[in-house]
Design a protein around this motif. Sequence first.
Motif, PDB file in Angstrom:
ATOM      1  N   HIS A 193      36.002  39.154  34.271  1.00  0.00           N
ATOM      2  CA  HIS A 193      35.693  39.135  35.708  1.00  0.00           C
ATOM      3  C   HIS A 193      34.335  39.791  36.021  1.00  0.00           C
ATOM      4  CE1 HIS A 193      37.242  40.993  39.802  1.00  0.00           C
ATOM      5  NE2 HIS A 193      36.137  40.324  39.972  1.00  0.00           N
ATOM      6  N   HIS A 232      30.740  38.125  37.452  1.00  0.00           N
ATOM      7  CA  HIS A 232      29.942  38.530  38.627  1.00  0.00           C
ATOM      8  C   HIS A 232      28.451  38.515  38.263  1.00  0.00           C
ATOM      9  CE1 HIS A 232      32.559  39.504  41.957  1.00  0.00           C
ATOM     10  NE2 HIS A 232      33.341  40.267  41.219  1.00  0.00           N
ATOM     11  N   SER A 243      31.941  46.228  43.373  1.00  0.00           N
ATOM     12  CA  SER A 243      33.068  45.471  43.919  1.00  0.00           C
ATOM     13  C   SER A 243      34.118  46.445  44.434  1.00  0.00           C
ATOM     14  CB  SER A 243      33.651  44.578  42.822  1.00  0.00           C
ATOM     15  OG  SER A 243      34.299  45.384  41.862  1.00  0.00           O
ATOM     16  N   ASP A 261      34.677  37.575  45.035  1.00  0.00           N
ATOM     17  CA  ASP A 261      35.331  36.814  43.966  1.00  0.00           C
ATOM     18  C   ASP A 261      35.359  35.321  44.272  1.00  0.00           C
ATOM     19  OD1 ASP A 261      35.692  39.192  42.721  1.00  0.00           O
ATOM     20  OD2 ASP A 261      37.831  39.361  43.170  1.00  0.00           O
TER      21      ASP A 261
HETATM   22 ZN    ZN Z   1      35.181  40.889  41.830  1.00  0.00          ZN
END
Ligand code: ZN
Length: 314
Positions: free
Chosen positions: A91, A95, A116, A283
């Motif tokens: 993840h 980004h 985040s 996201d």
């Molecule tokens: Zn994220």
Amino acid sequence: MDGTILSNVIANQTIHEAYGGVVPELASRVHQQNIVPAVQQALVNAKVDKNDIGAVAFTRGPGLLGSLLVGVSFAKAFALGKGIPLIEVNHMQAHVLAHFIDDPKPAFPFLCLTVSGGHTQIVLVKDYFDMEVVGQTNDDAAGEALDKTSKILGLPYPGGPLIDKNARLGNPDAYQFPEPQIPGLDFSFSGLKTAILYFVRDNVAKNANFVQENMNDICASVEKRVVTILLNKLKKAALQYGIKDIALAGGVSANTGLRNGLKKLGEEMGWNTFIPKFEYCTDNAAMIAIAGYYKFLKGDFVGQDIGPLAQMPF
Ligand code: ZN
Ligand code: KG4
């Protein structure tokens, strides 16, 4: 398959507003309800038949285990059913790799401030999948600090975008919040959160309407402090590594104050700055797709024995 994004469907979860934050068990249940319609919508938008899909990329972690499990299970079943390769994606790497969706693309090595709801990292990006975290938070993430502040101020969840909206109308110098003295390139946001809590408590004791009367100034002042904490460390990292290609990523990179602050600092420092389009900050599916694309080119696939990871270092 050439790295072009054909669709970027996001199934928003509104259920968490009622609870003032993400309830993990509810999040995974809503993921279960959403995943098939979201994939169907993505195929419609992309004008692609499911039988023409060449590989499936999924987020393995880090994140909430229950939600990750839904995506992992769906991806594994889809890949197995269609006999196509399965690609795991980190993840936080995704980004960063969102910068490779459109032009101009940063050149390696570059530094990426990835901020985040769960992470605050300065990442030294040497190659697509060769990344080193050179600074990170010792406690709360920047987004978490904003979300918790908004809760203290009585704003609904998610707070980051509302603090941003209110801050545009306020005076960022109205109130002074402390900048923590953390060595090296690491961060800390828990002290700031506590300072805000006491600041609000003390002022509300004197004037019950203090928050309502000064909401925009409080939001602007908090945002300013979060942005200066982030950018001061980013500047230190850039000087330490002698790097002038500087990028921003993660949900908090949607923040107007941070985007403008980086642009201004970049001009002062002679940096090439890279700020993602809004749809690639919080996201999104496109960042997982682009990370999956670069792994596909390397033939970096995983087997059906794979499971999600709540923690997943680079
Ligand atoms: Zn994220
Ligand atoms: O990357 P992301 O979508 O999810 C995680 O991986 O955590 O980041 C979500 C975070 C939340 O803390 C949210 O409040 C924050 O990003 N955020 C913002 C803005 N938009 C989203 N924070 C400040 N200003 C914004 N405009």
